[in-house]
Design an enzyme around this catalytic site. Sequence first.
Site, short mmCIF file in Angstrom:
data_model
loop_
_atom_site.label_atom_id
_atom_site.label_comp_id
_atom_site.label_asym_id
_atom_site.label_seq_id
_atom_site.Cartn_x
_atom_site.Cartn_y
_atom_site.Cartn_z
N ASP A 341 0.82 -1.21 0.00
CA ASP A 341 0.00 0.00 0.00
C ASP A 341 0.86 1.26 0.00
OD1 ASP A 341 -2.68 1.23 0.47
OD2 ASP A 341 -1.74 1.90 2.34
N GLU A 370 1.62 -0.28 -4.72
CA GLU A 370 0.59 0.66 -5.16
C GLU A 370 1.24 1.99 -5.50
OE1 GLU A 370 -3.33 3.09 -3.58
OE2 GLU A 370 -1.67 2.62 -2.24
#
Length: 618
Positions: A341, A370
């Site tokens: 993330d 990400e």
Amino acid sequence: MKKLFIFLCYILAVGHICSQDINVNPTHWWVGMKSPELQIMIHGNKIGSANSTVKISYPGVSLKKVNRVTNSNYLFLDLTISPTAKEGKFNIVINNPDPQIAITIPYELHAKSKNDGKTRVLGVTAADFIYLIMPDRFSNGDPSNDVIQGMRDTDHDRNNPFDRHGGDILGVTNHLDYLKDLGITTVWLTPVVENDMARTQEGGTSRSTYHGYAFTDQYQIDRRFGGNEAYSQLVNTAHSKGMKIIQDAVYNHVGNDHWFVKDLPMNDWLNQWSSYTNTSYRDQPLDDPYASSIDKKITTDGWFTPFLPDLNQRNPYVSKFLIQYAIWATEEFGIDGWRVDTYFYNDPKFLNDINTALVNEFPKLTIFGETSVANPTQGAYFSDNNINTTYKSNLQGITDFPLTFAMLDGVNNVERIYTTLSQDFLYKNPMRNCIFLDNHDLDRFYSVVGEDFAKYKMAVALLLTTRGIPQIYYGSEILMKNFKNPSDAEVRRDFPGGWQTDPVNKFEQGGRTDLENQAFNYVKTLANFRKSSEAIQKGKLMQYVPDNGVYVYFRYTASETVMCVLNSNTNSSTINLSRFSERIGNFTKAKDVATGTIFNLEPTLTIGPKYLLVMELH
Ligand SMILES: [Ca+2]
Ligand SMILES: [Ca+2]
């Protein structure tokens, strides 16, 4: 929080019973790891006082150093575990003249699995097809865990978009056969780690952290999702069905109710500012040669939100904590890959260190980050690339946002797909990028294409035939829609049929409308074709300059060729095949993969309006 409630020790020695509420991370470890080093972080009242001494006595385990930090409630123990050490139990004996502090902590070393890279920790490749699930919103397999008394947030209301809805890991395990039937090989869950967070105020509303991105104890899977046992069961069941699991990693921040935030080991455990500073959410300051130092610092050290404290990964204890946790979770559960993330918000050196450490222990492990960026240049900067930059990222692949926007645009205008993919020379291996049409942070793509089913099919076909590791977001196969208006909860609605009381069950053919079944079957047909196609799984890509709204590309190996023709026009288009002789060669027949129809290749080919024709050449 996994706590060790320890009663004992002095009852024999000095006649006192001492009891303490202790956190020990990692909770256990393994023998047979490539790296012999282990740092155990212990948190307990005054445990790190100057007059505490630590003893460990176990063959093959040596206590190299006892680290005391600013906060005397912590000890960091540096251990070396020799290759000859055997699995077993030992005690960490902390002696102190004060019987309230002295304590004996049991610790376990397990044997590292011999099946890593064989039946578990398999890695995920372009041969796979990922299904992204937000567990709270998919299916409620166990209503008894919807509310856990004693946790900070016990609200549960399916009518409130910001409350927990009760979906859990068992709900995912229960539907692995549904997913396998759809052609899915890999499941990625948004974070399942404990979020024992009080409710937050965002955008004027009271919210739970049902999304999972606010960790409060890395070593505990949220009990509302079923805890560590349910997660182990999911991973093992998936593996037994020939499927894989990707876990969502958050290194950048934790929730402000995390136990170590409530009692910080040292001030620079977090990125601290004299007054609250939010990240700018901008990636450019990191790769921009003209960026100022303060802009760089705001990107990486600014907080994602006021309730997500930003971890200072330049602090070696923080870095070690995160690296060991990632290794622990991989070995403990046997997961096959990590999606990281908020990738570029982390310290750049730390990112390379953690990727190196993970792949060192688990050579087949897949890691993609990400990177919500606009251009392939920036995407490449944050991954393993062919660019001569000062910072060289070692990240295997990114979540390929630039290709997402190109594909969504491409159903109207094919030009952007072509120009985006033509920049793949920037990436070391673009086949490792995770590609997608939407996810939990984006408008659902069926809405983006104006609920035009022809465009939906074009986008799905593109996703499942171009380069990269394709990912679909839960419910896209049944045409779930919505824009993030008024909030992202609109694109995180419950899967109809995931709850026993739901009036319809769209996991079953009979619960779906005709159009939803057409969508489901289209995804299923192409996904299952993919499973058997070497050209799609491993083949090279060749693309041709778009001509009058028609975009032609091939996927091919020495033995297989797949030809794809995307006609973005609202009327039929006829193309002359001689232009593609470099790839068509001696092939005389083509099989339309969607229908199974086999036809002869003539000098010209007519493609219907708004259609992507996928052909296996014979
Ligand atoms: Ca539940
Ligand atoms: Ca950060």
